[in-house]
Design an enzyme around this catalytic site. Structure first.
Site, PDB file in Angstrom:
ATOM      1  N   TYR A   1     -10.398   4.462 -16.205  1.00  0.00           N
ATOM      2  CA  TYR A   1     -10.335   5.019 -14.837  1.00  0.00           C
ATOM      3  C   TYR A   1     -11.711   5.621 -14.494  1.00  0.00           C
ATOM      4  O   TYR A   1     -12.128   5.652 -13.351  1.00  0.00           O
ATOM      5  CB  TYR A   1      -9.202   6.034 -14.715  1.00  0.00           C
TER       6      TYR A   1
ATOM      7  N   THR B   1      -0.037  -1.938  -6.650  1.00  0.00           N
ATOM      8  CA  THR B   1      -0.618  -2.219  -5.334  1.00  0.00           C
ATOM      9  C   THR B   1      -1.859  -3.093  -5.511  1.00  0.00           C
ATOM     10  O   THR B   1      -2.251  -3.398  -6.633  1.00  0.00           O
ATOM     11  CB  THR B   1      -1.041  -0.917  -4.646  1.00  0.00           C
TER      12      THR B   1
ATOM     13  N   ASP C   1     -14.250   2.286   8.566  1.00  0.00           N
ATOM     14  CA  ASP C   1     -14.830   2.360   7.222  1.00  0.00           C
ATOM     15  C   ASP C   1     -15.188   3.833   7.039  1.00  0.00           C
ATOM     16  O   ASP C   1     -16.033   4.366   7.775  1.00  0.00           O
ATOM     17  CB  ASP C   1     -16.077   1.463   7.152  1.00  0.00           C
ATOM     18  N   VAL C   2     -14.542   4.496   6.071  1.00  0.00           N
ATOM     19  CA  VAL C   2     -14.707   5.954   5.935  1.00  0.00           C
ATOM     20  C   VAL C   2     -16.094   6.369   5.455  1.00  0.00           C
ATOM     21  O   VAL C   2     -16.397   7.557   5.389  1.00  0.00           O
ATOM     22  CB  VAL C   2     -13.620   6.589   5.020  1.00  0.00           C
TER      23      VAL C   2
ATOM     24  N   SER D   1       0.833  -1.214   0.000  1.00  0.00           N
ATOM     25  CA  SER D   1       0.000   0.000   0.000  1.00  0.00           C
ATOM     26  C   SER D   1       0.862   1.258   0.000  1.00  0.00           C
ATOM     27  O   SER D   1       1.872   1.339   0.718  1.00  0.00           O
ATOM     28  CB  SER D   1      -0.894   0.028   1.243  1.00  0.00           C
TER      29      SER D   1
ATOM     30  N   LYS E   1     -11.589  11.682  -8.225  1.00  0.00           N
ATOM     31  CA  LYS E   1     -10.286  12.293  -7.892  1.00  0.00           C
ATOM     32  C   LYS E   1     -10.314  13.797  -8.177  1.00  0.00           C
ATOM     33  O   LYS E   1      -9.671  14.577  -7.467  1.00  0.00           O
ATOM     34  CB  LYS E   1      -9.148  11.625  -8.658  1.00  0.00           C
TER      35      LYS E   1
ATOM     36  N   ALA F   1     -14.121   2.342  -6.175  1.00  0.00           N
ATOM     37  CA  ALA F   1     -15.283   2.403  -7.060  1.00  0.00           C
ATOM     38  C   ALA F   1     -15.671   0.957  -7.348  1.00  0.00           C
ATOM     39  O   ALA F   1     -14.793   0.094  -7.425  1.00  0.00           O
ATOM     40  CB  ALA F   1     -14.941   3.120  -8.361  1.00  0.00           C
TER      41      ALA F   1
HETATM   42  P1  NAD Z   1      -4.398  -0.095  -1.652  1.00  0.00           P
HETATM   43  O1  NAD Z   1      -5.429  -1.081  -2.086  1.00  0.00           O
HETATM   44  O2  NAD Z   1      -3.218  -0.615  -0.944  1.00  0.00           O
HETATM   45  O3  NAD Z   1      -5.067   1.050  -0.766  1.00  0.00           O
HETATM   46  C1  NAD Z   1      -6.410   1.455  -0.923  1.00  0.00           C
HETATM   47  C2  NAD Z   1      -6.981   1.527   0.473  1.00  0.00           C
HETATM   48  O4  NAD Z   1      -8.306   2.048   0.463  1.00  0.00           O
HETATM   49  C3  NAD Z   1      -7.051   0.139   1.147  1.00  0.00           C
HETATM   50  O5  NAD Z   1      -6.306   0.170   2.327  1.00  0.00           O
HETATM   51  C4  NAD Z   1      -8.532  -0.015   1.432  1.00  0.00           C
HETATM   52  O6  NAD Z   1      -8.775  -0.705   2.645  1.00  0.00           O
HETATM   53  C5  NAD Z   1      -8.955   1.436   1.524  1.00  0.00           C
HETATM   54  N1  NAD Z   1     -10.400   1.597   1.438  1.00  0.00           N
HETATM   55  C6  NAD Z   1     -11.234   1.340   0.391  1.00  0.00           C
HETATM   56  N2  NAD Z   1     -12.518   1.565   0.745  1.00  0.00           N
HETATM   57  C7  NAD Z   1     -12.494   1.988   2.043  1.00  0.00           C
HETATM   58  C8  NAD Z   1     -13.490   2.367   2.988  1.00  0.00           C
HETATM   59  N3  NAD Z   1     -14.805   2.352   2.676  1.00  0.00           N
HETATM   60  N4  NAD Z   1     -13.100   2.742   4.238  1.00  0.00           N
HETATM   61  C9  NAD Z   1     -11.788   2.749   4.567  1.00  0.00           C
HETATM   62  N5  NAD Z   1     -10.797   2.417   3.724  1.00  0.00           N
HETATM   63  C10 NAD Z   1     -11.158   2.027   2.483  1.00  0.00           C
HETATM   64  O7  NAD Z   1      -3.974   0.677  -2.986  1.00  0.00           O
HETATM   65  P2  NAD Z   1      -3.081   1.981  -3.195  1.00  0.00           P
HETATM   66  O8  NAD Z   1      -2.685   1.944  -4.608  1.00  0.00           O
HETATM   67  O9  NAD Z   1      -2.060   2.084  -2.145  1.00  0.00           O
HETATM   68  O10 NAD Z   1      -4.139   3.165  -3.047  1.00  0.00           O
HETATM   69  C11 NAD Z   1      -4.005   4.210  -2.113  1.00  0.00           C
HETATM   70  C12 NAD Z   1      -4.372   5.549  -2.720  1.00  0.00           C
HETATM   71  O11 NAD Z   1      -3.436   5.881  -3.736  1.00  0.00           O
HETATM   72  C13 NAD Z   1      -5.751   5.601  -3.359  1.00  0.00           C
HETATM   73  O12 NAD Z   1      -6.338   6.861  -3.087  1.00  0.00           O
HETATM   74  C14 NAD Z   1      -5.422   5.510  -4.834  1.00  0.00           C
HETATM   75  O13 NAD Z   1      -6.434   6.096  -5.633  1.00  0.00           O
HETATM   76  C15 NAD Z   1      -4.156   6.311  -4.861  1.00  0.00           C
HETATM   77  N6  NAD Z   1      -3.313   6.142  -6.052  1.00  0.00           N
HETATM   78  C16 NAD Z   1      -2.902   4.886  -6.416  1.00  0.00           C
HETATM   79  C17 NAD Z   1      -2.099   4.727  -7.545  1.00  0.00           C
HETATM   80  C18 NAD Z   1      -1.643   3.387  -8.012  1.00  0.00           C
HETATM   81  O14 NAD Z   1      -1.255   3.256  -9.168  1.00  0.00           O
HETATM   82  N7  NAD Z   1      -1.630   2.364  -7.149  1.00  0.00           N
HETATM   83  C19 NAD Z   1      -1.716   5.864  -8.278  1.00  0.00           C
HETATM   84  C20 NAD Z   1      -2.150   7.127  -7.863  1.00  0.00           C
HETATM   85  C21 NAD Z   1      -2.950   7.249  -6.745  1.00  0.00           C
HETATM   86  O1  0WE Z   2      -6.862   4.961  -7.886  1.00  0.00           O
HETATM   87  C1  0WE Z   2      -6.512   3.934  -8.439  1.00  0.00           C
HETATM   88  C2  0WE Z   2      -7.331   2.663  -8.270  1.00  0.00           C
HETATM   89  C3  0WE Z   2      -8.386   2.768  -7.223  1.00  0.00           C
HETATM   90  C4  0WE Z   2      -9.388   1.656  -7.252  1.00  0.00           C
HETATM   91  C5  0WE Z   2      -9.074   0.339  -7.576  1.00  0.00           C
HETATM   92  C6  0WE Z   2     -10.059  -0.638  -7.572  1.00  0.00           C
HETATM   93  C7  0WE Z   2      -9.810  -2.057  -7.977  1.00  0.00           C
HETATM   94  C8  0WE Z   2     -10.770  -3.005  -7.307  1.00  0.00           C
HETATM   95  C9  0WE Z   2     -10.688   1.964  -6.931  1.00  0.00           C
HETATM   96  N1  0WE Z   2     -11.670   1.034  -6.911  1.00  0.00           N
HETATM   97  C10 0WE Z   2     -11.370  -0.245  -7.212  1.00  0.00           C
HETATM   98  N2  0WE Z   2     -12.392  -1.157  -7.191  1.00  0.00           N
HETATM   99  C11 0WE Z   2     -12.177  -2.491  -7.279  1.00  0.00           C
HETATM  100  O2  0WE Z   2     -13.141  -3.283  -7.290  1.00  0.00           O
HETATM  101  N3  0WE Z   2      -5.402   3.952  -9.253  1.00  0.00           N
HETATM  102  C12 0WE Z   2      -4.770   5.229  -9.518  1.00  0.00           C
HETATM  103  C13 0WE Z   2      -4.833   2.762  -9.911  1.00  0.00           C
HETATM  104  C14 0WE Z   2      -5.460   2.647 -11.255  1.00  0.00           C
HETATM  105  O3  0WE Z   2      -6.674   2.090 -11.411  1.00  0.00           O
HETATM  106  C15 0WE Z   2      -7.002   2.188 -12.759  1.00  0.00           C
HETATM  107  C16 0WE Z   2      -5.975   2.810 -13.447  1.00  0.00           C
HETATM  108  C17 0WE Z   2      -4.987   3.123 -12.481  1.00  0.00           C
HETATM  109  C18 0WE Z   2      -3.689   3.825 -12.726  1.00  0.00           C
HETATM  110  C19 0WE Z   2      -8.157   1.764 -13.416  1.00  0.00           C
HETATM  111  C20 0WE Z   2      -8.255   1.965 -14.792  1.00  0.00           C
HETATM  112  C21 0WE Z   2      -7.242   2.578 -15.478  1.00  0.00           C
HETATM  113  C22 0WE Z   2      -6.089   3.016 -14.819  1.00  0.00           C
END
Ligand code: NAD
Ligand code: 0WE
Length: 256
Positions: free
Chosen positions: A156, A194, A65-66, A19, A163, A96
């Site tokens: 996305y 992640t 849970d937020v 994460s 976002k 989502a």
């Molecule tokens: P991750 O799955 O490790 O973290 C997502 C977190 O959201 C999880 O810990 C999950 O428990 C939490 N979550 C979801 N629904 C929730 C709820 N109802 N209440 C409380 N917590 C909840 O994945 P990540 O990639 O570390 O994502 C963290 C942040 O970084 C997100 O905002 C994501 O959009 C952002 N982000 C991710 C990427 C990427 O490529 N991985 C890029 C840019 C931004």
């Molecule tokens: O913010 C994100 C992903 C957040 C996310 C991921 C999931 C997967 C599982 C939100 N909701 C869900 N719901 C699920 O059921 N990112 C920035 C990573 C990400 O996700 C994408 C991307 C990128 C980059 C989805 C489509 C296209 C690009």
């Protein structure tokens, strides 16, 4: 260099060791901050407790849970009790419904739109409102965002719209909380492998696309998000608020 020595922080969004929240938490910890963690549900409790245990057995770990106002209220009540005050808050939470991240944005249901915005954007407003009263010495609130907020990234979809709401919320919160010396910023991260990214169709190709097209010709490392998060949390960023900082190997500057 303990630039966060004496700072008390609360981290939302650790699911596992990959994460982004964990990368930033580790960096904050290494910079001298004392941290508390929340986890989304029973399913993640053990994971988060085990990771947080690395910072000492007495590390505070609370369910949240937020989308639940009562759980948010209870987290800040407990943090108030254990810490007495707060300086740092990390929002690293997004969701989502899966079907909304497949196919076309135009098919987004009212319910998927609502859930995405509730979890991924409104939650920042709720956490800031509940956390601010504890930030009596000023503070730094940090939220994770992605480029899909400002340009179309196919699939996305509603997350991009959420976002955009998150980034705009950070600006309005920065205005409201500025007089209390509480700053609110976003880190816009390039793609990181992640839990939230895995299983996204075409994610591996997206990583390759960044390697090919970003000025730095490589992907972002989790520790680089940690370093940027530490800077934004530190007094070095004392005059930075309401901003989106790109930690994306420079990808965002490109027009083609
Ligand atoms: P991750 O799955 O490790 O973290 C997502 C977190 O959201 C999880 O810990 C999950 O428990 C939490 N979550 C979801 N629904 C929730 C709820 N109802 N209440 C409380 N917590 C909840 O994945 P990540 O990639 O570390 O994502 C963290 C942040 O970084 C997100 O905002 C994501 O959009 C952002 N982000 C991710 C990427 C990427 O490529 N991985 C890029 C840019 C931004
Ligand atoms: O913010 C994100 C992903 C957040 C996310 C991921 C999931 C997967 C599982 C939100 N909701 C869900 N719901 C699920 O059921 N990112 C920035 C990573 C990400 O996700 C994408 C991307 C990128 C980059 C989805 C489509 C296209 C690009």
């Amino acid at each position: 260099m303990s630039i966060l020595a004496g700072k008390l922080g609360l981290v939302f969004g650790v699911a596992n060791k990959r994460s982004i929240a964990w990368a930033i938490a580790q960096a904050w910890h290494q910079a001298g901050a004392r941290l508390a963690f929340t986890y989304q549900g029973e399913r993640l409790k053990e994971n988060v407790a085990e990771l947080a245990g690395a910072f000492g057995e007495d590390t505070v770990v609370l369910p949240c849970d937020v989308t639940k106002d009562e759980e948010i209220a209870e987290v800040f009540r407990q943090v108030g009790e254990r810490f007495g005050k707060l300086h740092l808050l990390l929002h690293s939470v997004a969701f989502a419904p899966r079907e909304a991240l497949e196919g076309e944005f135009i098919h987004t249901s009212r319910e998927a739109f609502r859930v995405a915005h509730d979890v991924s954007a409104y939650s920042l407003v709720a956490l800031a409102r509940e956390g601010a009263p504890l930030m009596t010495e000023g503070g730094s609130i940090l939220a994770m965002t992605y480029y899909g907020a400002e340009k179309v990234v196919p699939r996305y979809n509603v997350m991009g719209v959420a976002k955009a709401a998150l980034e705009a919320s950070a600006r309005y919160l920065a205005y409201d909380l500025g007089p209390k010396k509480i700053r609110v910023n976003c880190i816009s991260a390039g793609p990181v492998n992640t839990l939230a990214a895995r299983g996204i169709a075409g994610f591996a190709e997206m990583l390759k696309h960044y390697e090919a097209h970003a000025p730095l010709k490589r992907n972002v490392l989790p520790e680089e998000l940690g370093a940027a998060g530490t800077f934004l949390a530190s007094d070095g960023a004392a005059a930075i608020t309401g901003q989106v900082i790109y930690v994306d190997s420079g990808y965002q500057i490109m027009g083609m």
